[in-house]
Design a protein around this motif. Structure first.
Motif, short mmCIF file in Angstrom:
data_model
loop_
_atom_site.label_atom_id
_atom_site.label_comp_id
_atom_site.label_asym_id
_atom_site.label_seq_id
_atom_site.Cartn_x
_atom_site.Cartn_y
_atom_site.Cartn_z
N ARG A 60 0.99 -1.16 0.06
CA ARG A 60 0.05 0.16 -0.07
C ARG A 60 0.84 1.18 0.06
N LEU A 61 0.67 1.98 -0.98
CA LEU A 61 1.62 3.29 -1.04
C LEU A 61 1.02 4.30 -0.04
N PRO A 62 1.88 5.13 0.42
CA PRO A 62 1.43 6.01 1.52
C PRO A 62 0.95 7.36 0.61
N VAL A 63 0.06 7.46 -0.08
CA VAL A 63 -0.33 8.42 -0.90
C VAL A 63 -1.15 9.48 -0.40
N ARG A 64 -1.35 9.46 1.19
CA ARG A 64 -2.18 10.48 1.64
C ARG A 64 -1.54 11.75 1.76
N ARG A 65 -0.35 11.87 1.77
CA ARG A 65 0.54 13.06 1.63
C ARG A 65 0.67 13.56 0.25
N LEU A 66 0.69 12.74 -0.65
CA LEU A 66 0.92 13.07 -2.09
C LEU A 66 -0.61 13.86 -2.45
N ASN A 67 -1.78 13.11 -2.10
CA ASN A 67 -2.85 13.46 -2.45
C ASN A 67 -3.16 14.98 -1.81
N SER A 68 -2.89 15.18 -0.49
CA SER A 68 -2.93 16.42 -0.03
C SER A 68 -2.14 17.58 -0.84
N LEU A 69 -0.77 17.21 -1.07
CA LEU A 69 -0.08 18.10 -1.94
C LEU A 69 -0.72 18.28 -3.18
N LEU A 70 -1.22 17.52 -3.97
CA LEU A 70 -1.68 17.50 -5.24
C LEU A 70 -2.90 18.54 -5.27
N GLN A 71 -3.73 18.20 -4.37
CA GLN A 71 -5.31 19.01 -4.19
C GLN A 71 -4.72 20.57 -3.76
N ALA A 72 -3.77 20.70 -3.19
CA ALA A 72 -3.38 21.99 -2.77
C ALA A 72 -2.35 22.71 -4.03
N MET A 73 -1.48 21.86 -4.55
CA MET A 73 -0.52 22.70 -5.47
C MET A 73 -0.76 22.44 -6.99
N ALA A 74 -1.58 21.42 -7.40
CA ALA A 74 -1.90 21.04 -8.73
C ALA A 74 -2.92 21.71 -9.11
N PRO A 75 -2.92 22.95 -10.11
CA PRO A 75 -4.23 23.61 -10.53
C PRO A 75 -5.29 22.62 -11.12
N GLY A 76 -6.51 22.57 -10.91
CA GLY A 76 -7.37 21.86 -11.42
C GLY A 76 -7.76 20.62 -10.86
N VAL A 77 -6.88 20.26 -9.98
CA VAL A 77 -7.21 18.78 -9.43
C VAL A 77 -8.33 18.81 -8.46
N LEU A 78 -9.19 17.90 -8.49
CA LEU A 78 -10.59 18.22 -7.72
C LEU A 78 -10.58 16.93 -6.23
N ALA A 79 -10.07 15.90 -6.73
CA ALA A 79 -10.37 14.91 -5.73
C ALA A 79 -9.37 13.71 -5.97
N THR A 80 -9.45 12.92 -5.03
CA THR A 80 -8.43 11.80 -5.33
C THR A 80 -9.48 10.50 -5.03
N GLY A 81 -9.17 9.43 -5.86
CA GLY A 81 -9.98 8.11 -5.77
C GLY A 81 -9.44 7.33 -4.52
N ARG A 82 -10.37 6.32 -4.14
CA ARG A 82 -10.00 5.44 -2.99
C ARG A 82 -9.26 4.41 -3.35
N ASN A 83 -8.16 3.88 -2.60
CA ASN A 83 -7.72 2.53 -2.94
C ASN A 83 -6.54 2.63 -4.03
N ALA A 84 -6.30 3.90 -4.39
CA ALA A 84 -5.32 3.78 -5.65
C ALA A 84 -3.95 3.71 -5.16
N GLY A 85 -3.67 3.69 -3.88
CA GLY A 85 -2.29 3.32 -3.11
C GLY A 85 -2.27 1.73 -3.50
N THR A 86 -3.33 0.90 -3.65
CA THR A 86 -3.26 -0.60 -3.61
C THR A 86 -3.30 -1.09 -4.91
N ASP A 87 -3.77 -0.27 -5.89
CA ASP A 87 -4.08 -0.84 -7.46
C ASP A 87 -3.88 0.24 -8.31
N GLY A 88 -2.69 0.32 -9.21
CA GLY A 88 -2.45 1.29 -10.11
C GLY A 88 -3.44 1.43 -11.08
N ARG A 89 -4.41 0.43 -11.28
CA ARG A 89 -5.39 0.35 -12.54
C ARG A 89 -6.81 1.28 -11.92
#
Length: 915
Positions: free
Chosen positions: A52-81
């Motif tokens: 399981r990738l620790p993507v919570r910090r990355l998700n927060s960073l992307l939502q704040a710093m990447a223009p246009g990002v709305l939301a992050t999907g669930r369980n993306a840290g366990t399955d790249g598809r």
């Protein structure tokens, strides 16, 4: 009197049809996911879930710093598809690359690891020629009203809408300004898991006591379902968010404060510029022995992305919070206020008129895709049970109340002598307790007895005998010494301190009567023990007295307010009476549709995580039964081990002995155990979790068969119980059916011919039940109490609202805190509190169909509104303000005060006495 209430909830408008939005979706991809997972496994060889990738910090960073990002999907840290990012437009590779690269650097186990460094370089570069490329954005049309209807008729949104829709709604509203009086509020978006918040920014100012205090309007946006409703709902709740301008605590006492960062985007162009606030957590790191960013905070990565910006360091932010809330350059930061860090001159809450104004603004901004949920109207005028009249003759009412309390205590004692030991620290408390006891139950003056061996008082009157022995608390109430050996688990160190306090109590027992049933101990407020974690002796004393077969009640040291001392002494005795079972619900005023010999049964799941008072995880199902008018033992609890009903006091003492092996209780007891609170039934996390769930359901079924001898109303809090009884999730509910395990739901009358089941639910700290305000045709808004519902005769879902608290009774309903008028300059300093809505769902009753299915066509069917009214009336009692839940549930929940599992020490411990 108001006849209508309005809830701050919205649903897809069927006249509008599907709400489709063109979005960009990004998946990690199997190749990149595999490489990042490999780095994670190498960096953290002891990780429980290396996959399981620790993507919570990355998700927060992307939502704040990447223009246009709305939301992050669930369980993306366990399955790249799986979908990972949702955006309104594709984020440029020159933006996405540095963000992912900065985050991936933290996965590398060693700076000299050439493979990890090479991957970081390739991700940062975004060069298509490299072996591992950044994922490609895909276009997708997403229906933000996508719904599946359950077998029971409950509309459930697509799983991704729980996080995606609140973000979309928040950005839609943030694009508009809110005008109130002469003020114009601008909002920013704060992401928070399956929710989004709108925070007015910059904060407003309130000058008071020579200091500036800061506060903002805050709107919480969440998606929820309602049992049997044909459409899901978006709830928007409003509050005042206060900001810390000073922290009156030492750094080592800061457990975790939320910090919102206002930072400029390092890249030009793109949507959503200036619309985000980045959420972080600031707290004391006991390993580093300094303040640090905690809990996946993205703040530590910011300097890597923007080497020019001036970002606050944790110690500097703690020392100068007001400086940073006003900004330094283009960066500002606000520490969200919590009462534990000191006083604040801005009061919490908003009054109805201001809430209604914000609600109207939200409604306008969500048209035409979402429409307001229809208003609710009264279903009965019988709002309260047979309470004592609150007329002008207060003296007559007080006399009747005294007689009522005394009769309840006499039934609970059933001729036994009540012996009470009071361990006091201040003479004022000692005097207040001796004064309030006879006043509460109308006893004659007490007699002082046994002066030679202690200070003892005795009262006897009409079948009641009470003996109170007073002794100085001494070292019993001192802070517990806790070992500083950090190499040992907290639970073990705490257990040693508890055992030592138990030995101290056992030594004092020799000075007390063997028949003592209750102990009242005066101790300091928990804040006095905050300097040394786990040193508060309250729970240890409760365990110690329970091992001696005694109930316990606590009272804090005086705070200088004489009137407050009398009030607290009164409530100390009332809580003691409640533990003795000397409390009963007033007679209801629902009508003839309720059987005269009805019994009430409540189920409550007691949960303790490893962060609990004893640092041990445990779960315990509690069942409480009330049989009004049955004489002694009106209130009983279920002893699952002996499969019998016992008195409520005995239940409490039995719960103090309850223990689960650590390996069993730890399964599924994490803080996010209820994360999936609305979706379809999911597979338990582990075999141990599955076993616990099935075992609990077996307990419930066995209990139901024990109740078949008379009409029964089973009360359960859905938000509390659905973890161990998944069939109570909204998507699993079916009218007049009960489901257990993997079996299909069966008609409820198989568990009892006269069984009714009522579920209640509050906001559960997640906005599950919407806020509300009363209104009329003339535009007035305010408060109202009663039972509310829709016009449908067969409706099963109702709202219960109680009266407003006396603390806000004198505040004008039109008090404006966000835009104070000249006549209300001190309005921000007022505390506003609105009664919460309790959702009542009549899951099972003897409806016409239920009667036909059970072969009783000739019987008169139940009216669901009457059973909802009964549950509402059970919230009322002459001695209490309206309860948050019906009295049986209230008693079951409070029983959890005795569930305090202690780790076993090396020496073991003496088994507790049998009560």
């Amino acid at each position: 009197m108001y006849h209508t209430i309005r809830v701050t909830a919205y649903e897809p408008d069927p006249l509008h049809g599907p709400w489709r939005e063109e979005m960009k979706v990004l998946r990690l991809g199997e190749k990149l996911h595999t490489e990042l997972t490999k780095m994670q496994a190498e960096a953290h060889t002891g990780a429980v879930r290396p996959d399981r990738l620790p993507v919570r910090r990355l998700n927060s960073l992307l939502q704040a710093m990447a223009p246009g990002v709305l939301a992050t999907g669930r369980n993306a840290g366990t399955d790249g598809r799986l979908p990972w990012l949702y955006a309104r437009e594709a984020v440029p590779r020159e933006v996405l690359g540095p963000v992912i690269g900065t985050w991936s650097a933290g996965l590398s186990p060693d700076e000299d690891d050439t493979e990890g460094a090479d991957l970081e370089t390739r991700i940062r570069s975004g060069d298509p020629a490299e072996a591992v490329q950044l994922p490609q954005w895909e276009a997708e049309s997403i229906d933000l009203t996508e719904t599946v209807t359950s077998a029971g008729g409950t509309a459930e949104p697509a799983a991704r809408l729980y996080s995606l829709l609140p973000e979309w709604v928040a950005f839609r509203l943030a694009a508009r300004t809110f005008h109130t009086g002469s003020m114009v509020l601008h909002f920013r978006v704060e992401s928070s898991g399956n929710a989004a918040r709108l925070v007015s920014w910059p904060p407003q100012r309130y000058e008071r006591r020579g200091q500036t205090w800061y506060y903002s309007a805050c709107l919480n946006i969440t998606v929820h379902t309602v049992p049997f409703a044909p459409r899901f709902r978006v709830h928007v709740s409003t509050q005042v968010r206060r900001w810390a301008t000073r922290l009156d605590v030492p750094p080592y006492q800061l457990g975790g404060a939320t910090v919102l960062l206002d930072v400029p985007l390092p890249w030009p162009g793109g949507p959503d510029r200036g619309h985000r606030l980045m959420a972080n957590t600031l707290g004391y790191d006991r390993r580093l022995k300094e303040l640090a960013w905690r809990r996946h905070s993205p703040a530590p990565l910011m300097p890597e992305l923007d080497v020019v910006g001036n970002y606050p360091q944790p110690a500097e932010l703690f020392a100068r919070p007001e400086h940073w809330i006003n900004g330094s350059g283009d960066v500002a930061a606000g520490i969200v206020y919590h009462p534990s860090i000191g006083p604040h001159e801005v009061g919490p809450g908003l009054m109805p008129q201001e809430r209604a104004a914000l609600d109207a603004w939200v409604e306008e901004g969500l048209r035409p895709m979402l429409t307001r949920v229809p208003d609710l109207t009264r279903v009965t005028r019988r709002n309260t049970p047979s309470l004592l009249p609150a007329g002008r003759d207060r003296e007559v009412r007080d006399t009747q109340l005294v007689l009522q309390r005394r009769a309840a205590l006499a039934r609970a004692l059933n001729g036994r002598l009540l012996e009470v030991d009071v361990y006091w620290q201040s003479p004022e408390t000692r005097a207040a307790l001796l004064t309030e006891l006879p006043k509460l139950i109308g006893l004659p003056p007490g007699e002082r007895v046994g002066a030679a061996d202690g200070d003892t008082w005795e009262w006897r009157c009409e079948g009641i005998g009470i003996r109170v022995r007073l002794q100085a608390a001494g070292p019993l109430a001192d802070a517990m010494p806790i070992s500083r050996d950090r190499k040992r688990p907290k639970a073990d160190r705490l257990a040693e301190a508890v055992e030592e306090r138990c030995r101290l109590v056992a030594d004092r027992k020799g000075m007390c009567s063997e028949e003592t049933g209750l102990v009242i101990t005066e101790i300091a407020d928990k804040d006095r023990f905050a300097a040394v974690p786990d040193s508060d002796p309250k729970h240890a004393l409760r365990i110690a007295w329970a091992r001696q077969g005694r109930l316990s009640q606590f009272m804090n040291l005086p705070d200088g307010d004489e009137g407050g001392l009398e009030h607290r002494a009164k409530w100390t005795w009332l809580d003691a009476f409640r533990q003795l079972g000397a409390i009963a619900p007033p007679a209801h005023r629902v009508g003839a549709g309720i059987p005269g010999d009805l019994q009430y049964v409540a189920l409550w799941l007691i949960q303790r995580t490893r962060k609990g008072p004893m640092r041990r995880a445990v779960r315990q199902l509690v069942a409480v039964r009330i049989r009004p008018g049955d004489g002694p033992g009106d209130i009983e609890g279920w002893d699952a081990e002996r499969t019998e009903w016992v008195s409520y006091p005995k239940l409490l003492l039995l719960l103090s002995q309850a223990e689960e092996p650590a390996e069993k209780s730890a399964a599924g007891c994490s803080d996010d155990a209820a994360a999936d609170r609305h979706g379809p039934r999911t597979t338990p996390r582990s075999g141990m979790e599955h076993h616990w769930q099935r075992d609990t359901e077996r307990q419930i079924r066995a209990l139901l068969f024990q109740l078949r001898d008379r009409p029964t109303l089973l009360l359960a809090d859905a938000g509390n119980l659905r973890q161990c009884w998944p069939a109570l999730r909204n998507g699993e509910l079916e009218r007049d059916m009960l489901g257990f395990g993997t079996e299909s739901a069966q008609r409820h009358t198989l568990y009892g011919d006269d069984l009714r089941v009522v579920l209640v639910r509050d906001s559960n700290a997640r906005g599950e039940v919407p806020e509300w305000y009363a209104h009329d045709t003339k535009g007035k808004v305010g408060f109202a109490e009663g039972v509310w519902g829709t016009p449908e005769v067969e409706s099963r879902v109702f709202a219960s609202t109680a009266s407003k608290p006396h603390t806000v009774a004198k505040l004008p309903k039109g008090l404006m805190k966000l835009a104070p008028t000249a006549q209300g300059r001190t309005a921000p300093g007022k505390t506003a509190w609105n009664p919460g809505q309790l959702e009542i769902t009549v899951l099972c009753c003897l409806s016409e169909k239920a009667l036909v299915d059970s072969g009783r066509e000739g019987d008169v069917p139940d009216r669901p509104a009457e059973w909802a009214t009964l549950a509402h009336q059970l919230r009322y009692h002459d001695d209490y303000p309206p309860l948050a839940r019906p009295l049986p549930l209230h008693l079951a929940r409070l029983a959890g005060q005795y569930v305090l599992p202690v780790a076993r020490t090396k020496e073991g411990r003496k088994p507790p006495s049998t009560p």
